[in-house]
Design an enzyme around this catalytic site. Structure first.
Site, PDB file in Angstrom:
ATOM      1  N   GLU A 150      13.789   3.375 -44.939  1.00 41.62           N
ATOM      2  CA  GLU A 150      12.725   2.763 -43.839  1.00 41.62           C
ATOM      3  C   GLU A 150      11.168   3.110 -44.318  1.00 41.62           C
ATOM      4  O   GLU A 150      10.447   2.632 -43.626  1.00 41.62           O
ATOM      5  CB  GLU A 150      13.140   3.413 -42.651  1.00 41.62           C
ATOM      6  CG  GLU A 150      14.371   3.173 -42.066  1.00 41.62           C
ATOM      7  CD  GLU A 150      14.864   3.553 -40.757  1.00 41.62           C
ATOM      8  OE1 GLU A 150      13.950   4.279 -40.329  1.00 41.62           O
ATOM      9  OE2 GLU A 150      15.822   2.998 -39.994  1.00 41.62           O
ATOM     10  N   ASN A 177       9.912  -6.261   1.851  1.00 40.32           N
ATOM     11  CA  ASN A 177       9.856  -7.628   1.788  1.00 40.32           C
ATOM     12  C   ASN A 177       9.017  -8.045   0.522  1.00 40.32           C
ATOM     13  O   ASN A 177       9.290  -7.072  -0.492  1.00 40.32           O
ATOM     14  CB  ASN A 177       8.716  -7.988   2.679  1.00 40.32           C
ATOM     15  CG  ASN A 177       7.450  -7.361   2.825  1.00 40.32           C
ATOM     16  OD1 ASN A 177       7.136  -7.015   1.777  1.00 40.32           O
ATOM     17  ND2 ASN A 177       6.674  -7.281   3.989  1.00 40.32           N
ATOM     18  N   HIS A 218       9.291  11.810 -43.519  1.00 40.32           N
ATOM     19  CA  HIS A 218      10.559  12.026 -42.876  1.00 40.32           C
ATOM     20  C   HIS A 218      11.621  12.737 -43.629  1.00 40.32           C
ATOM     21  O   HIS A 218      12.015  13.750 -43.654  1.00 40.32           O
ATOM     22  CB  HIS A 218      11.423  10.758 -42.366  1.00 40.32           C
ATOM     23  CG  HIS A 218      10.667  10.492 -40.804  1.00 40.32           C
ATOM     24  ND1 HIS A 218       9.354  10.115 -40.559  1.00 40.32           N
ATOM     25  CD2 HIS A 218      11.385  10.280 -39.826  1.00 40.32           C
ATOM     26  CE1 HIS A 218       9.110   9.701 -39.315  1.00 40.32           C
ATOM     27  NE2 HIS A 218      10.628   9.859 -39.159  1.00 40.32           N
ATOM     28  N   GLU A 265      26.869  -9.567  -4.401  1.00 42.01           N
ATOM     29  CA  GLU A 265      26.396  -8.437  -4.226  1.00 42.01           C
ATOM     30  C   GLU A 265      27.789  -7.674  -3.482  1.00 42.01           C
ATOM     31  O   GLU A 265      28.121  -6.496  -3.776  1.00 42.01           O
ATOM     32  CB  GLU A 265      25.181  -8.285  -3.227  1.00 42.01           C
ATOM     33  CG  GLU A 265      24.809  -6.890  -2.601  1.00 42.01           C
ATOM     34  CD  GLU A 265      23.759  -7.186  -1.465  1.00 42.01           C
ATOM     35  OE1 GLU A 265      23.102  -6.344  -1.312  1.00 42.01           O
ATOM     36  OE2 GLU A 265      23.481  -8.198  -1.039  1.00 42.01           O
ATOM     37  N   HIS A 266      28.160  -8.145  -2.288  1.00 41.82           N
ATOM     38  CA  HIS A 266      29.270  -7.744  -1.766  1.00 41.82           C
ATOM     39  C   HIS A 266      30.569  -8.848  -1.960  1.00 41.82           C
ATOM     40  O   HIS A 266      30.129  -9.954  -1.897  1.00 41.82           O
ATOM     41  CB  HIS A 266      29.059  -7.773  -0.265  1.00 41.82           C
ATOM     42  CG  HIS A 266      27.739  -6.858   0.202  1.00 41.82           C
ATOM     43  ND1 HIS A 266      26.672  -7.584   0.268  1.00 41.82           N
ATOM     44  CD2 HIS A 266      27.690  -5.645   0.366  1.00 41.82           C
ATOM     45  CE1 HIS A 266      25.889  -6.667   0.876  1.00 41.82           C
ATOM     46  NE2 HIS A 266      26.296  -5.178   0.922  1.00 41.82           N
ATOM     47  N   GLN A 268      26.180 -11.011   6.910  1.00 43.34           N
ATOM     48  CA  GLN A 268      25.198 -11.150   6.121  1.00 43.34           C
ATOM     49  C   GLN A 268      24.254 -12.266   6.261  1.00 43.34           C
ATOM     50  O   GLN A 268      22.928 -12.144   6.044  1.00 43.34           O
ATOM     51  CB  GLN A 268      25.791 -11.278   4.535  1.00 43.34           C
ATOM     52  CG  GLN A 268      26.688 -10.176   3.917  1.00 43.34           C
ATOM     53  CD  GLN A 268      26.019  -8.863   4.271  1.00 43.34           C
ATOM     54  OE1 GLN A 268      24.986  -8.573   3.606  1.00 43.34           O
ATOM     55  NE2 GLN A 268      26.431  -8.102   5.293  1.00 43.34           N
ATOM     56  N   GLN A 303       0.643  -1.135   0.009  1.00 41.50           N
ATOM     57  CA  GLN A 303       0.024   0.022  -0.075  1.00 41.50           C
ATOM     58  C   GLN A 303       0.821   1.314  -0.064  1.00 41.50           C
ATOM     59  O   GLN A 303       0.613   2.230  -0.568  1.00 41.50           O
ATOM     60  CB  GLN A 303      -0.957   0.036   1.288  1.00 41.50           C
ATOM     61  CG  GLN A 303      -0.329   0.154   2.682  1.00 41.50           C
ATOM     62  CD  GLN A 303       0.072  -1.372   2.907  1.00 41.50           C
ATOM     63  OE1 GLN A 303       0.307  -2.491   2.451  1.00 41.50           O
ATOM     64  NE2 GLN A 303       0.131  -1.389   4.531  1.00 41.50           N
TER      65      GLN A 303
END
Length: 422
Positions: free
Chosen positions: A407, A206, A412, A319-320, A251, A183
């Site tokens: 094209e 989460n 154009h 990640e690390h 970790q 929310q």
């Protein structure tokens, strides 16, 4: 935590959590309800998920001043110093707009503009994260974002953790709401009677927060879909087992699905670290969480040589990454994939989490192969600038028209030729 020999590739047990169908439908329903009912939906979901009834979501100045009374002067000073380190690092990422002029009078360039507004999600629940406030807000402020909105789930007392509010105040956030979960993401993306929508949402959460960010992406920008925390350690026989074990556990205590991996050329170190991990686990306040992570997503790999060890780390793309070897700088150039790289014995991962200055919002689940830490650039957008001269048009107009007709876009071509005829 098993000790394994590398046999060509790492067989890592990693979680890529896209959520269940039930979770996705629940998130979609929450977002739809917030879009339809605004503040009333926020009140309903806050009571349902956070067990608190709130009349007002906005954090007041009194709540912030009260928060300072609950945090020691020493901690306020530490947060302030950490904020300064983070600000100094991110100021070096600033890039100016630029223009170049060609001999024919054409001007080309790039205009760098900060986003108008950003929403920062700060998780709650099992722990409070003032560091997440600093790491998300300070790059946005440095980039020049004028409106930064923070949302975070309230506790049973209807308030946010004191440390989180102090960090937000030090970082310069003026708009803070006691709203969490899907929310909160919906409110940032689409707005309610109380909250104006933002252009981008950053910050971890989460699975419901992650799924909500995925759902609103496209209507607003997001930073990334963050997975469980990870650490990879590359070590030789000069490393100290008790320190390596402590870093792996730093970790593992984050999440039962956190990934903690040691790759070493020393069988002796591997065995010593294995023993140390279980010894230290028994003394941790969050030992249940850390034990699940170590048992399910922890591993120690023994490599035949450093070349094989480095290849394994690049496959892991952690990640690390800590490099704890006799000469870590010699290996730095060989590392291709890692979110943040920590060199040497004293560069323990928490140094980066809290104080050194680089951002701790990092790519997980192997996405360091193609993505980067949160930075000032994530809070800016770039516009191309083209000022074409008459000479350039006369020199190149026919080529442009021919390209357009290749094209099949006749209008154009004619738009260019209209200038040539005049």
């Amino acid at each position: 935590m098993d000790i394994l020999q590398i046999d060509g590739s790492l067989s890592l047990k990693r979680t890529v959590d896209g959520g269940t169908e039930e979770q996705r439908k629940a998130v979609q329903a929450i977002i739809a309800e917030v879009r339809a009912s605004g503040d009333q939906a926020l009140r309903t979901f806050t009571e349902k998920f956070d067990s608190v009834v709130l009349d007002e979501f906005l954090v007041t100045e009194k709540e912030i001043s009260d928060a300072y009374k609950k945090v020691s002067n020493q901690l306020v000073d530490i947060i302030t110093e950490a904020a300064g380190n983070i600000r100094n690092y991110h100021e070096k990422q600033l890039r100016p707009s630029w223009m170049t002029t060609e001999e024919n009078g054409t001007m080309l360039g790039q205009k760098v503009t900060p986003l108008d507004s950003v929403g920062v999600y700060v998780p709650g629940g099992t722990a409070a994260y003032p560091s997440s406030v600093l790491m998300n807000v300070i790059p946005a402020k440095t980039a020049g974002v004028e409106r930064i909105v923070m949302v975070s789930p309230p506790g049973r007392d209807g308030k946010l953790p004191a440390g989180v509010l102090v960090a937000a105040d030090i970082a310069g956030v003026k708009e803070i709401y006691k709203i969490g979960g899907a929310q909160g993401i919906a409110a940032l993306a689409y707005g309610t009677e109380t909250i104006k929508p933002v252009d981008k949402i950053t910050g971890p959460g989460n699975i419901y927060v992650a799924l909500a960010k995925r759902e609103v992406f496209g209507d607003v920008a997001i930073d990334m879909i963050a997975g469980p925390s990870e650490i990879g350690i590359l070590a030789d026989d000069t490393a100290r087992a008790n320190e390596i074990a402590a870093d792996l556990l730093s970790q593992a205590e984050h999440d039962p699905r956190a990934c903690a991996v040691l790759v070493t050329t020393s069988r002796t170190l591997a065995e010593d670290v294995q023993n140390e991990v279980y010894k230290q686990l028994s003394q941790l306040p969050r030992k249940e969480i850390a034990t699940q992570a170590i048992e399910n997503f922890g591993a120690i790999y023994v490599a035949a040589d450093m070349e094989e060890a480095v290849a394994a780390i690049n496959q892991l793309a952690p990640e690390h990454l800590e490099i704890v070897t006799e000469n870590p700088m010699e290996l730095l150039g060989k590392i291709k994939h890692a979110g943040a790289i920590f060199l040497g014995r004293y560069s323990s991962e928490p140094v980066g989490d809290y104080f050194a200055g680089p951002n701790h919002v990092l790519p997980t689940n192997g996405t360091a192969r193609f993505s980067s830490p949160l930075s000032v650039e994530d809070f800016q957008k770039k516009s191309s600038i083209i000022l074409y001269s008459e000479k350039a048009m006369n020199d190149n107009g026919a080529k442009i028209a021919e390209f357009a007709r290749l094209e099949g876009l006749e209008a154009h071509a004619r738009a260019v030729e209209a200038r040539l005829k005049s």
